[in-house]
Structures are given as structure tokens and as C-alpha cells.
Design a protein around this motif. Sequence first.
Motif, PDB file in Angstrom:
ATOM      1  N   THR A  79     139.002  13.212  82.910  1.00  0.00           N
ATOM      2  CA  THR A  79     138.026  13.230  81.036  1.00  0.00           C
ATOM      3  C   THR A  79     137.880  14.772  80.739  1.00  0.00           C
ATOM      4  N   ARG A 104     133.217  11.199  90.377  1.00  0.00           N
ATOM      5  CA  ARG A 104     132.633  10.179  89.935  1.00  0.00           C
ATOM      6  C   ARG A 104     130.884  10.997  89.333  1.00  0.00           C
ATOM      7  N   VAL A 152     129.492  14.286  77.971  1.00  0.00           N
ATOM      8  CA  VAL A 152     130.109  13.630  79.107  1.00  0.00           C
ATOM      9  C   VAL A 152     129.084  12.065  79.511  1.00  0.00           C
ATOM     10  N   THR A 153     130.065  10.876  79.317  1.00  0.00           N
ATOM     11  CA  THR A 153     128.976   9.716  79.772  1.00  0.00           C
ATOM     12  C   THR A 153     129.226   9.478  81.199  1.00  0.00           C
ATOM     13  N   GLU A 209     130.043   7.856  85.117  1.00  0.00           N
ATOM     14  CA  GLU A 209     131.297   6.776  85.172  1.00  0.00           C
ATOM     15  C   GLU A 209     132.484   7.198  84.497  1.00  0.00           C
ATOM     16  N   ALA A 210     132.481   8.029  84.147  1.00  0.00           N
ATOM     17  CA  ALA A 210     134.637   8.830  83.143  1.00  0.00           C
ATOM     18  C   ALA A 210     135.126   9.134  84.274  1.00  0.00           C
ATOM     19  N   LYS A 211     136.243   8.626  84.077  1.00  0.00           N
ATOM     20  CA  LYS A 211     136.926   8.814  84.878  1.00  0.00           C
ATOM     21  C   LYS A 211     137.395  10.407  85.733  1.00  0.00           C
TER      22      LYS A 211
END
Length: 803
Positions: free
Chosen positions: A43, A89, A35-36, A38-40
Motif C-alpha cells: 500500500t 501487517r 496510513v490505515t 490492516e493495509a495490504k
Amino acid sequence: MLFSWRGGPRAQRLLLSLLLLAAWEAGSGQLHYSVTEEAKHGTFVGRIAQDLGLELAELVPRLFRVASKGREDLLEVNLQNGVLFVNSRIDREELCGRSAECSIHLEVIVDRPLQVFHVEVEVKDINDNPPLFPESKKRINVAESRPPETRFPLDGASDADVGVNSALTYRLDPNDYFALDAQNNREQTSSLSLVLRKILDREEIQEHSLLLTASDGGKPELTGTVQLLITILDVNDNAPEFDQSIYKVRVLENAFNGTLVIKLNATDPDDGINGDIVYSFRRPVSPAVVNAFIINPNSGEIRTKGKLDFEEKKLYEISVEAIDKGNVPMAGHCTLLVEVLDVNDNSPEVIITSLSLPIREDTQPSAVIALISVSDRDSGANGQVTCSLTPHVPFKLVSTFKNYYSLVLDSALDRESTAHYQLVVTARDGGSPSLWATASVSLEVADVNDNAPAFAQPEYTVFVKENNPPGCHIFTVSARDADAQENALVSYSLVERRVGERALSSYVSVHAESGKVYALQPLDHEELELLQFQVSARDAGVPPLGSNVTLQVFVLDENDNVPALLASRAGGSGGAVSELVPRSVGAGHVVTKVRAVDADSGYNAWLSYELQPAVGSARSPFRVGLYTGEISTTRALDEADAPLQRLLVLVKDHGEPALTATATVLVSLVESGQVPKSSSRESAGVAGPEAALVDVNVYLIISICAVSSLLVLTLLLYTALRCSAPPTDVACGPGKATLVCSSAVGSWSYSQQRRQRVCSGEGPPKTDLMAFSPGLPPCPGSAEGTGQREADSEHLKEVSSYF
């Protein structure tokens, strides 16, 4: 490889889950997602339930839950669809710093049965941090005498991102005097220098203002800038120089405060104060360097300051400058790389998560009791941890993953032998000397109903006197159950059966809680000599367990039956008996015989006969046998004797108190010719058959005495054993029950016409005779004196009449 599958969607999903599960078990034992940062919130990360082969419908019943060490709120699982999603976050730089690899380790736990899965979620970096210079403005002093190609070191920018997002490139505003040189060395440190292109002329330009820009490799790229203010100085034209541009040293993290790290040496060919050098850390100095090291400005010695910690910082990059004391100071620069070496100064950490306490004692071996995770902040062998368990029985440790263990039941439990276990988990690292840490696990074993109530002995013998009051307490049974709580709560009941034609519950009852046995009605020895039954003890467990104990209740005889007169050959039962006796008979002539029986037994049924003297009469010419009841003449009859003799015979038993009955015998004295021939023949023939009968009975009495002696020896042994055992309750009446009495002619008990021999009610009525040796003491109140001595001499003859 291609597969052809013609099943429905559900079958295809099942096959896919099985393939994924097989691939996962054959691999590292982990699920990997990414997962990247700062993903919301919300996600999608992965279908974790599907990938683990779990049905959505069993997530809630099996208590599906996710745990992570450290931040536990970053990721969450939707129990409705089994999707792992971002919950809050995620800042990669905050989570992992500048580490090249950054992952969140999750521990997925499901119960019934217990399963533990390990999931690794890689956090991918995004370009969210711009390059930053240590300061917005940088002032540089350059002597005008410096030759071309002179280098002036610059502080590069830093980027909190990693990978390509932190790959920085620099550019400098176009100018004629200075160029930018950026290089990366083998130690992965960047070298940024400002290179002089041509000779400076202070009189032409006194100060140069250049903008240095740093750009990262992200898309879109981010930039940072610093303003370079270059002042051209005059005079001192030689700068100090170090032997090397980069120095590398190593120091142990447990080095004492003030330990010498390195002694730097820079030279300046100038004379006087222009050649005097002052050493210092080139500004700006990071707080980590200031807190860890100190430099001597005169000697160039760098020493430790405070405590180093390998676990906090492994490498220090220190920029050192040497400045001379000229009117226009000049400086030389070098870089010092200090590598901190690890020592084994951190003990392992043990974390225990109990999952199922207390433990039922019927828990099957191989069941998982608790989860254990260990860690050590050291590195290499110092950070390699092994676990051990004390004591080893009946539990063991099973390694499930790196630094993860399961506490597993190794053998069967028994709460009655051990109800509590105090286990110690020891974690030991591979350092030299090794460090260790312990954690205690307190385990309680929960009881199951696996023990039936047990009596102290399989049967009890109880003696109760007959004619007891109704509701009399005769005995108390007690059973012990090794279980606990309700599994050890014992209740008592009768094992119902028939006693003859009546139910057992009509004779006795048992209290359900106390175990006290009560006689519900007066017992009659003549009706029931032995009552044998069973009491059941049952616990309150589920299912309940029970056991039985046998009670043998012997009903002891009391003297409660009056002797009963039997019909004589000359009259009716209980009335006056008439006999004709010729006056010509001599002494010893048998006139008649009084017969009586007693329904009691033993001494209470032993009858004796006495002739009561008539009031105001002369000495009677008749006597009665003390034990035979035979009435015979004591002398020859004469004319002075009254023609009608009224004899009153008293029949008495030997009970306490004695009970009596009387028989009246009327004897008519007649002349010899007036006696019927049948009576004469009877009188004449008495001596012959009775004498023969006495001879037979003498041998019988001898046999009975021999058997009685053996029985007395058996009773003595039984009494000795009973005295050594705990006393049993004998209720209903004071004092001790007298079973056997004795006299000078022996001890015996007799029972006549028993209606019931034993509690089973089986067998016909019998006539009993028990004879014992005369070794026992006489019963209180037994007959003594002249009558007793007379009875002793005739006993062998008279007792034969009872047969």
C-alpha cells in the motif's frame, strides 16, 4: 498565492521539491504521512525521496536507508521510485494499544554527505474490533422489595479501537420492569446501570432474561452482546450503601508492599446478619487489579500488593461491592479510581549508531561521526534527558531533534599525537535526584601520510681510509617516519649529481631498505679528499613524502706513494748527478741539492734525506741536510780524498711503513782552475741569497705556528663535541685514522700537486702546507736520536726549501 511556471515537468518537480523542503525545514523538521491499519502489503504511503528533495538516481550510491525503533519491518522504501509502502501487517491496537495517537517514527539516513531525516507515519484506526463484554452471561440477584429507580451496575463492553470506532451505544430488549441507563462522567469512565422501573413480584415472575447489545460508532458498526439473567430474591430488603459512588486516590509507584490505599465504609440499616457487610472486588476482576491490590473483606481496607509501575499502568479503575449476610444477600457498589504517581525510577537509555569508523586524521571538522538517541520511560521532568560528552576535545554533541544527537568532529585530528579516543556519552534526566546512564564510544584514528621521514641531524661527517676494498660499508643512514604502516615504510636513494666528470653513483651506493652506504670502488686521497653528497629518504605513502641528509666523506691519506726525485740542475731525474767541486773549498760548501716530492700528505709526504755510507770507504767528507736535501762538505778537502766521490742519497717519507727512493750523486774533485766560472759563482753565491731566504722564512714559520695553534684549539673543541655525540661508522680498515703527526720541531702535513681538492672538482691544483704546534705527541716510528736532534737544530732553515 499563485505562481506562473513555464518550465518543463522536470523543472516543475524541482521547484515543488524545493518548496516542500523549505516548508519542512521551516516547520517541525519532520515529514508526516498517514496510513490505515490492516493495509495490504505494498500500500502506497508517500513519495518520501521526492518529499525529502532527493534524486532517485542518488538513493543507492548514497546508501539510502530507513530505520525505526522497535518494529523495523512494517514500512519499506522502494529504491527504484522512492515510494514508502506498507511492508507487513500493521495492527494499531498491537502497536499503540488504546492511545489516542499512534505513529511510527522513521529515521532516514543517507551518506556522502551524511544526512538524517525524521519521518512520522500516523497509523489511522479502522473499525476492526467489535465490542466485547467481560462475560457472555451475567447473573443478577434482585430482591423483590427493591423500590423503583433502584440501579444495578453493569459491566460495559470494551472496544480495542479508538475514537469514533470505540464510541459505544447500548440497547436492551424491550420489557416492562427494567431500563438501561448509560452515562459518561468527567473522568472519562462509563457508568452503565440497569434501572428498575416498577415493583417486582417474585410470585408472578421469578427470573427475567434480557439481551444487552453494545454497538460501536464505526462504519459498518460492530456489535457485542451479553445475556442478563435476573433472579428475583425475597427477604432482605436493605442493601449496603457507600458514602460516595466514586472514590479517587493517588499512590506513588514506589509504595511499599502493604501500603494502605483507602479504607472504604458502607452502611446497612438492617439488624443482625442482614447488616453485617463483606467487602470484595466486584467480579470479574482484571488481572492487573488482582496483582496490584488486595481488599480486607471485614474492614474494607485496600492495600498495595506487589510493585506498582507507572510506566506500565497509570490508572486503575476498581469496582468494589459490599454484600450483607442476609438470607437474601444485598449488595452496594462503588468505583475506586487509583492514580499511580510517577517517581524517577528509570535511568535514561543511550543507543549509539556508529556510521564511519575508523576516522581518517584528515577528516574535516563538523563531520558527523556517529548518531546517538536517548530515551527515558519516566514522564515529566523525570523523563527529560540531556546529554553530555567526555572529553570535550576534539568532539562535540549536536542536538538534531528531540532526544537525537550527532557526534561531530570539532577540531582537527593528529594520529601521531593521539591515535585512539575513548569517549563517554552521559545521559541525565531531570528528576530529583536525577538518574544517569553512560555509553562508551571507542574511536580509532586512521593514519594519512602527513609526516616526511626525518633524520636525526641534517648532515653527517664520515672518515674513510683511501684504498678501501670495493663494496666496503662506510656508513648507515637512518630516518624515522612518525606515520604508520606503509606511510612509515622508508626507502633510501642517492641524490644523483656529478663529481667532476663522473656520476656520483660510480663512487657510492645506498641500500634502499637498510640505508647502508657502500663505496663502490677504492677511493684515492690524492684524487678526491672530500666526497659530499645527499641521501634521500622517501616513505611509501600516497603521495610519498621525503627528506634529504648530507654526508661529508673525508678520504684519509695512506702512505701509498713513493717519493719522486725531481730533475737536478746537473743531471736528469732519477739518474746519476755529476758535480765538479774544487779541492780548495772549505767545510760547509754546498755541492748540490737533491729535490724530491711525495704525492701523499701530512707525515706521509714529509721527506727526509740520508747519505748512505759507501762500503769499505773511509769517512766521507760530505753530508746531506736531513730535510733540505743539500749536499755540503763537512771538512776541507785534501789530497787523500779520492778524485771521484760516489754519493748515494736515501730519500724517505714518514709514513707507516716508510717508503724510500735513492739518488746517486757523482762528485768530481778538481783543481781550482778546472772549475767553470759559472759553477764557482754559483758556489760562491749560495750563502748570500739562501741566508736572506732563511731570514724571510723564519718570520713565515712563526706566523704559521701561530695559525696552527688556533687550528689545534679548534680541533680539540671539535673532538670534544664529536665524543659527546653518538659515534658514526668509520669502516674500511682497522684502527683509527691518523690525521696529524708531530715531532720535536712541530706537527704538519703537506700535499703536493693535488689533482682534486673537493668533491665538486672545482679549483686548480695547489701546494698545501699545514703547520701545527709541537704540543701533539710524536707519531709512532718517528725518527729519534742523533739524526733527529741534528734535524731539529736546522729545521727552520731547511723547511724553507719547501716554499
